[in-house]
Scaffold this motif. Structure first.
Motif, PDB file in Angstrom:
ATOM      1  N   GLU A   1      -2.267 -39.728 -39.390  1.00 21.43           N
ATOM      2  CA  GLU A   1      -3.118 -39.047 -40.368  1.00 21.43           C
ATOM      3  C   GLU A   1      -4.348 -38.456 -39.686  1.00 21.43           C
ATOM      4  O   GLU A   1      -4.730 -37.321 -39.941  1.00 21.43           O
ATOM      5  N   SER A   2      -4.951 -39.243 -38.803  1.00 19.94           N
ATOM      6  CA  SER A   2      -6.151 -38.782 -38.090  1.00 19.94           C
ATOM      7  C   SER A   2      -5.848 -37.563 -37.228  1.00 19.94           C
ATOM      8  O   SER A   2      -6.644 -36.611 -37.189  1.00 19.94           O
ATOM      9  N   ASP A   3      -4.707 -37.592 -36.528  1.00 17.59           N
ATOM     10  CA  ASP A   3      -4.319 -36.443 -35.700  1.00 17.59           C
ATOM     11  C   ASP A   3      -4.186 -35.190 -36.550  1.00 17.59           C
ATOM     12  O   ASP A   3      -4.678 -34.117 -36.183  1.00 17.59           O
ATOM     13  N   ALA A   4      -3.498 -35.317 -37.682  1.00 20.48           N
ATOM     14  CA  ALA A   4      -3.264 -34.162 -38.557  1.00 20.48           C
ATOM     15  C   ALA A   4      -4.580 -33.604 -39.096  1.00 20.48           C
ATOM     16  O   ALA A   4      -4.799 -32.385 -39.091  1.00 20.48           O
ATOM     17  N   LEU A   5      -5.452 -34.491 -39.540  1.00 21.27           N
ATOM     18  CA  LEU A   5      -6.739 -34.033 -40.059  1.00 21.27           C
ATOM     19  C   LEU A   5      -7.578 -33.366 -38.976  1.00 21.27           C
ATOM     20  O   LEU A   5      -8.189 -32.322 -39.201  1.00 21.27           O
ATOM     21  N   LEU A   6      -7.593 -33.945 -37.791  1.00 20.97           N
ATOM     22  CA  LEU A   6      -8.378 -33.398 -36.694  1.00 20.97           C
ATOM     23  C   LEU A   6      -7.895 -32.022 -36.279  1.00 20.97           C
ATOM     24  O   LEU A   6      -8.683 -31.085 -36.144  1.00 20.97           O
ATOM     25  N   VAL A   7      -6.584 -31.878 -36.089  1.00 22.93           N
ATOM     26  CA  VAL A   7      -6.066 -30.576 -35.649  1.00 22.93           C
ATOM     27  C   VAL A   7      -6.201 -29.543 -36.761  1.00 22.93           C
ATOM     28  O   VAL A   7      -6.481 -28.368 -36.503  1.00 22.93           O
ATOM     29  N   GLY A   8      -6.037 -29.963 -38.019  1.00 27.65           N
ATOM     30  CA  GLY A   8      -6.228 -29.026 -39.132  1.00 27.65           C
ATOM     31  C   GLY A   8      -7.649 -28.514 -39.198  1.00 27.65           C
ATOM     32  O   GLY A   8      -7.897 -27.327 -39.409  1.00 27.65           O
ATOM     33  N   TYR A   9      -8.590 -29.413 -38.976  1.00 31.08           N
ATOM     34  CA  TYR A   9     -10.001 -29.035 -38.978  1.00 31.08           C
ATOM     35  C   TYR A   9     -10.335 -28.152 -37.776  1.00 31.08           C
ATOM     36  O   TYR A   9     -10.952 -27.105 -37.903  1.00 31.08           O
ATOM     37  N   ALA A  10      -9.892 -28.568 -36.590  1.00 33.61           N
ATOM     38  CA  ALA A  10     -10.214 -27.844 -35.359  1.00 33.61           C
ATOM     39  C   ALA A  10      -9.579 -26.460 -35.338  1.00 33.61           C
ATOM     40  O   ALA A  10     -10.195 -25.493 -34.874  1.00 33.61           O
ATOM     41  N   ALA A  11      -8.356 -26.346 -35.840  1.00 31.52           N
ATOM     42  CA  ALA A  11      -7.651 -25.067 -35.821  1.00 31.52           C
ATOM     43  C   ALA A  11      -8.110 -24.158 -36.958  1.00 31.52           C
ATOM     44  O   ALA A  11      -7.893 -22.948 -36.908  1.00 31.52           O
TER      45      ALA A  11
ATOM     46  N   PHE B   1      -2.221 -26.636 -42.880  1.00 33.69           N
ATOM     47  CA  PHE B   1      -1.288 -27.511 -42.170  1.00 33.69           C
ATOM     48  C   PHE B   1       0.071 -26.852 -41.958  1.00 33.69           C
ATOM     49  O   PHE B   1       0.746 -27.138 -40.972  1.00 33.69           O
ATOM     50  N   SER B   2       0.474 -25.986 -42.865  1.00 31.89           N
ATOM     51  CA  SER B   2       1.767 -25.315 -42.723  1.00 31.89           C
ATOM     52  C   SER B   2       1.799 -24.373 -41.521  1.00 31.89           C
ATOM     53  O   SER B   2       2.869 -23.964 -41.082  1.00 31.89           O
ATOM     54  N   ALA B   3       0.636 -24.061 -40.956  1.00 33.29           N
ATOM     55  CA  ALA B   3       0.579 -23.154 -39.809  1.00 33.29           C
ATOM     56  C   ALA B   3       0.357 -23.902 -38.486  1.00 33.29           C
ATOM     57  O   ALA B   3       0.237 -23.276 -37.433  1.00 33.29           O
ATOM     58  N   VAL B   4       0.314 -25.234 -38.535  1.00 30.34           N
ATOM     59  CA  VAL B   4       0.073 -26.027 -37.329  1.00 30.34           C
ATOM     60  C   VAL B   4       1.345 -26.811 -36.998  1.00 30.34           C
ATOM     61  O   VAL B   4       1.880 -27.527 -37.844  1.00 30.34           O
ATOM     62  N   SER B   5       1.821 -26.690 -35.764  1.00 30.87           N
ATOM     63  CA  SER B   5       3.050 -27.388 -35.374  1.00 30.87           C
ATOM     64  C   SER B   5       2.780 -28.876 -35.139  1.00 30.87           C
ATOM     65  O   SER B   5       1.664 -29.277 -34.805  1.00 30.87           O
ATOM     66  N   ALA B   6       3.827 -29.661 -35.307  1.00 26.75           N
ATOM     67  CA  ALA B   6       3.726 -31.094 -35.036  1.00 26.75           C
ATOM     68  C   ALA B   6       3.378 -31.317 -33.568  1.00 26.75           C
ATOM     69  O   ALA B   6       2.608 -32.222 -33.241  1.00 26.75           O
ATOM     70  N   GLN B   7       3.902 -30.486 -32.691  1.00 28.99           N
ATOM     71  CA  GLN B   7       3.619 -30.626 -31.265  1.00 28.99           C
ATOM     72  C   GLN B   7       2.130 -30.438 -30.990  1.00 28.99           C
ATOM     73  O   GLN B   7       1.558 -31.136 -30.156  1.00 28.99           O
ATOM     74  N   ALA B   8       1.490 -29.521 -31.706  1.00 32.37           N
ATOM     75  CA  ALA B   8       0.054 -29.298 -31.515  1.00 32.37           C
ATOM     76  C   ALA B   8      -0.771 -30.484 -32.003  1.00 32.37           C
ATOM     77  O   ALA B   8      -1.844 -30.764 -31.475  1.00 32.37           O
ATOM     78  N   ALA B   9      -0.259 -31.192 -32.997  1.00 33.86           N
ATOM     79  CA  ALA B   9      -1.011 -32.298 -33.595  1.00 33.86           C
ATOM     80  C   ALA B   9      -0.712 -33.649 -32.961  1.00 33.86           C
ATOM     81  O   ALA B   9      -1.519 -34.566 -33.060  1.00 33.86           O
ATOM     82  N   MET B  10       0.429 -33.772 -32.287  1.00 38.57           N
ATOM     83  CA  MET B  10       0.849 -35.107 -31.828  1.00 38.57           C
ATOM     84  C   MET B  10       0.022 -35.619 -30.659  1.00 38.57           C
ATOM     85  O   MET B  10      -0.482 -34.860 -29.839  1.00 38.57           O
ATOM     86  N   SER B  11      -0.112 -36.936 -30.643  1.00 43.05           N
ATOM     87  CA  SER B  11      -0.722 -37.627 -29.502  1.00 43.05           C
ATOM     88  C   SER B  11       0.388 -37.934 -28.508  1.00 43.05           C
ATOM     89  O   SER B  11       1.461 -38.399 -28.892  1.00 43.05           O
TER      90      SER B  11
END
Length: 122
Positions: free
Chosen positions: A23-33, A37-47
């Motif tokens: 959840e933290s990864d998804a929120l962080l990458v969504g905020y930073a990008a 969320f539909s425009a952010v890949s799982a690869q970009a968000a994954m640790s």
């Protein structure tokens, strides 16, 4: 994650666990990008690389690994195959259950009441 009400998803490559999206990864990458969320890949968000443990790992070792790596979730992997995931919440719940059982035993009210171990004199 929202639909399934889970806090993380393991990302695999040809069946081999390679990363985790929390959840933290998804929120962080969504905020930073600054994108939906539909425009952010799982690869970009994954640790990654993925910190894992084996099924035989002790809870002490797992918690030490969580602290050392700064993570709250550890995928359990055997021979590169995902077996499950151990979370800090799992550990806290199990620890709480163990403490309750010990307290019951100390009070003589547990399932393993020492009085039950004595032979009857009938």
């Amino acid at each position: 994650m929202l639909e399934e009400r889970v806090g993380s998803v393991i990302i695999t490559n040809d069946g081999t666990p390679t990363g985790i999206v929390t959840e933290s990864d998804a929120l962080l990458v969504g905020y930073a990008a600054d994108k939906p969320f539909s425009a952010v890949s799982a690869q970009a968000a994954m640790s990654h690389p993925l910190a894992t443990i084996e099924p035989t790992t002790t809870i002490r070792t797992a918690t030490d690994r969580m602290v050392d790596d700064g993570v709250k979730k550890l995928p359990v992997v055997s021979e590169l195959e995902l077996q499950g995931i151990l979370t800090m919440t799992d550990i806290v719940r199990a620890h709480s259950d163990l403490l309750k059982e010990v307290r019951q035993i100390e009070r003589g009210r547990g399932l393993h009441d020492p009085d039950d171990w004595q032979l009857s004199e009938e």
